[in-house]
Design a protein around this motif. Sequence first.
Motif, PDB file in Angstrom:
ATOM      1  N   LEU A  24      56.289  93.865  80.932  1.00  0.00           N
ATOM      2  CA  LEU A  24      55.978  92.514  80.482  1.00  0.00           C
ATOM      3  C   LEU A  24      55.672  91.647  81.701  1.00  0.00           C
ATOM      4  O   LEU A  24      56.449  91.629  82.663  1.00  0.00           O
ATOM      5  CB  LEU A  24      57.153  91.928  79.692  1.00  0.00           C
ATOM      6  CG  LEU A  24      57.063  90.456  79.286  1.00  0.00           C
ATOM      7  CD1 LEU A  24      55.920  90.231  78.311  1.00  0.00           C
ATOM      8  CD2 LEU A  24      58.388  89.996  78.676  1.00  0.00           C
ATOM      9  N   GLU A  25      54.522  90.939  81.653  1.00  0.00           N
ATOM     10  CA  GLU A  25      54.095  90.098  82.777  1.00  0.00           C
ATOM     11  C   GLU A  25      53.798  88.686  82.301  1.00  0.00           C
ATOM     12  O   GLU A  25      53.358  88.476  81.166  1.00  0.00           O
ATOM     13  CB  GLU A  25      52.842  90.680  83.441  1.00  0.00           C
ATOM     14  CG  GLU A  25      53.021  92.065  84.024  1.00  0.00           C
ATOM     15  CD  GLU A  25      51.738  92.595  84.634  1.00  0.00           C
ATOM     16  OE1 GLU A  25      50.720  91.868  84.588  1.00  0.00           O
ATOM     17  OE2 GLU A  25      51.744  93.731  85.143  1.00  0.00           O
ATOM     18  N   ASP A  26      54.021  87.707  83.196  1.00  0.00           N
ATOM     19  CA  ASP A  26      53.687  86.322  82.882  1.00  0.00           C
ATOM     20  C   ASP A  26      52.238  86.048  83.272  1.00  0.00           C
ATOM     21  O   ASP A  26      51.547  86.943  83.784  1.00  0.00           O
ATOM     22  CB  ASP A  26      54.656  85.368  83.592  1.00  0.00           C
ATOM     23  CG  ASP A  26      54.463  85.369  85.106  1.00  0.00           C
ATOM     24  OD1 ASP A  26      53.587  86.091  85.623  1.00  0.00           O
ATOM     25  OD2 ASP A  26      55.210  84.629  85.785  1.00  0.00           O
ATOM     26  N   PRO A  27      51.722  84.834  83.044  1.00  0.00           N
ATOM     27  CA  PRO A  27      50.311  84.554  83.363  1.00  0.00           C
ATOM     28  C   PRO A  27      49.947  84.764  84.829  1.00  0.00           C
ATOM     29  O   PRO A  27      48.769  84.984  85.156  1.00  0.00           O
ATOM     30  CB  PRO A  27      50.155  83.080  82.964  1.00  0.00           C
ATOM     31  CG  PRO A  27      51.198  82.867  81.914  1.00  0.00           C
ATOM     32  CD  PRO A  27      52.342  83.714  82.314  1.00  0.00           C
ATOM     33  N   ASP A  28      50.909  84.700  85.751  1.00  0.00           N
ATOM     34  CA  ASP A  28      50.643  84.909  87.171  1.00  0.00           C
ATOM     35  C   ASP A  28      50.731  86.379  87.571  1.00  0.00           C
ATOM     36  O   ASP A  28      50.580  86.712  88.748  1.00  0.00           O
ATOM     37  CB  ASP A  28      51.625  84.091  88.017  1.00  0.00           C
ATOM     38  CG  ASP A  28      51.424  82.595  87.817  1.00  0.00           C
ATOM     39  OD1 ASP A  28      50.269  82.191  87.588  1.00  0.00           O
ATOM     40  OD2 ASP A  28      52.422  81.846  87.870  1.00  0.00           O
TER      41      ASP A  28
ATOM     42  N   TYR B  94      50.715  85.666  78.161  1.00  0.00           N
ATOM     43  CA  TYR B  94      51.666  86.683  78.606  1.00  0.00           C
ATOM     44  C   TYR B  94      51.195  88.048  78.108  1.00  0.00           C
ATOM     45  O   TYR B  94      50.685  88.180  76.993  1.00  0.00           O
ATOM     46  CB  TYR B  94      53.066  86.376  78.094  1.00  0.00           C
ATOM     47  CG  TYR B  94      53.718  85.200  78.805  1.00  0.00           C
ATOM     48  CD1 TYR B  94      54.746  85.399  79.700  1.00  0.00           C
ATOM     49  CD2 TYR B  94      53.276  83.893  78.572  1.00  0.00           C
ATOM     50  CE1 TYR B  94      55.349  84.321  80.355  1.00  0.00           C
ATOM     51  CE2 TYR B  94      53.867  82.810  79.225  1.00  0.00           C
ATOM     52  CZ  TYR B  94      54.898  83.039  80.111  1.00  0.00           C
ATOM     53  OH  TYR B  94      55.479  81.984  80.760  1.00  0.00           O
ATOM     54  N   LYS B  95      51.389  89.061  78.942  1.00  0.00           N
ATOM     55  CA  LYS B  95      50.913  90.407  78.609  1.00  0.00           C
ATOM     56  C   LYS B  95      52.080  91.391  78.606  1.00  0.00           C
ATOM     57  O   LYS B  95      52.901  91.380  79.522  1.00  0.00           O
ATOM     58  CB  LYS B  95      49.867  90.868  79.637  1.00  0.00           C
ATOM     59  CG  LYS B  95      49.344  92.277  79.382  1.00  0.00           C
ATOM     60  CD  LYS B  95      48.244  92.653  80.383  1.00  0.00           C
ATOM     61  CE  LYS B  95      48.807  92.935  81.751  1.00  0.00           C
ATOM     62  NZ  LYS B  95      47.788  93.502  82.673  1.00  0.00           N
ATOM     63  N   PHE B  96      52.130  92.211  77.569  1.00  0.00           N
ATOM     64  CA  PHE B  96      53.109  93.296  77.555  1.00  0.00           C
ATOM     65  C   PHE B  96      52.395  94.588  77.164  1.00  0.00           C
ATOM     66  O   PHE B  96      51.549  94.612  76.260  1.00  0.00           O
ATOM     67  CB  PHE B  96      54.294  93.001  76.627  1.00  0.00           C
ATOM     68  CG  PHE B  96      53.931  92.685  75.203  1.00  0.00           C
ATOM     69  CD1 PHE B  96      54.005  93.640  74.216  1.00  0.00           C
ATOM     70  CD2 PHE B  96      53.510  91.394  74.848  1.00  0.00           C
ATOM     71  CE1 PHE B  96      53.683  93.342  72.896  1.00  0.00           C
ATOM     72  CE2 PHE B  96      53.196  91.086  73.533  1.00  0.00           C
ATOM     73  CZ  PHE B  96      53.272  92.066  72.562  1.00  0.00           C
ATOM     74  N   CYS B  97      52.716  95.647  77.893  1.00  0.00           N
ATOM     75  CA  CYS B  97      52.013  96.921  77.746  1.00  0.00           C
ATOM     76  C   CYS B  97      52.999  98.048  77.468  1.00  0.00           C
ATOM     77  O   CYS B  97      54.128  98.050  77.977  1.00  0.00           O
ATOM     78  CB  CYS B  97      51.215  97.247  79.005  1.00  0.00           C
ATOM     79  SG  CYS B  97      49.967  96.019  79.458  1.00  0.00           S
TER      80      CYS B  97
END
Length: 221
Positions: free
Chosen positions: A74-78, A103-106
């Motif tokens: 899970l990553e934030d916009p930065d 926000y991105k989660f893979c």
Amino acid sequence: MPTRGCGAAGPCGRPLPLLLVLLLAACTARASEITFELPDNAKQCFYEEIAQGTKCTLEFQVITGGHYDVDCRLEDPDGIVLYKEMKKQYDSFTFTASRNGTYKFCFSNEFSTFTHKTVYFDFQVGEDPPLFPSENRVTALTQMESACVSIHEALKSVIDYQTHFRLREAQGRSRAEDLNTRVAYWSIGEAIILLVVSIGQVFLLKSFFSDKRTTTTRVGS
């Protein structure tokens, strides 16, 4: 909950059905609940627009495939990693958005060379709004409103339990089908081995008696 300017009553002055009140409240909740196939050597990412200060919860579980494990990130916009786990069967992570953005989660199955997975996840953004607009007021709720809130919370718990047991049932069925397939292949293998051994014994006995008959004929001559 007001509807068409009638307050807590319907268009004809009759009380709004309790089930409709609960359904209307549930429709305002923002959540993503998805079950998807994740092939071997594959990676699947999802994106969610989240406002700063919003509390979010990511929960996932591998239903079928291999050792029932998957990588999650899970990553934030930065691009800062908020959560990262390797080869997890299931997990839950709660965080509060530090800034506005996507926000991105893979989910990754890149470590598997031939086994695809079935993954379930539930991504909840924010908290459920109050069942009644005046639920947070200073004065106490009426008996009917308190009963509606209690039933609403109970129904939410029932939905969570149903989801949990559906996932367990799907996982158990997958394991049972996998075991059944292995037993079937083993039975077929045993049948082939028995057939080969039987045919081999027939030819061996035939060859033995043929050689004995030839030897007896030669002695008699």
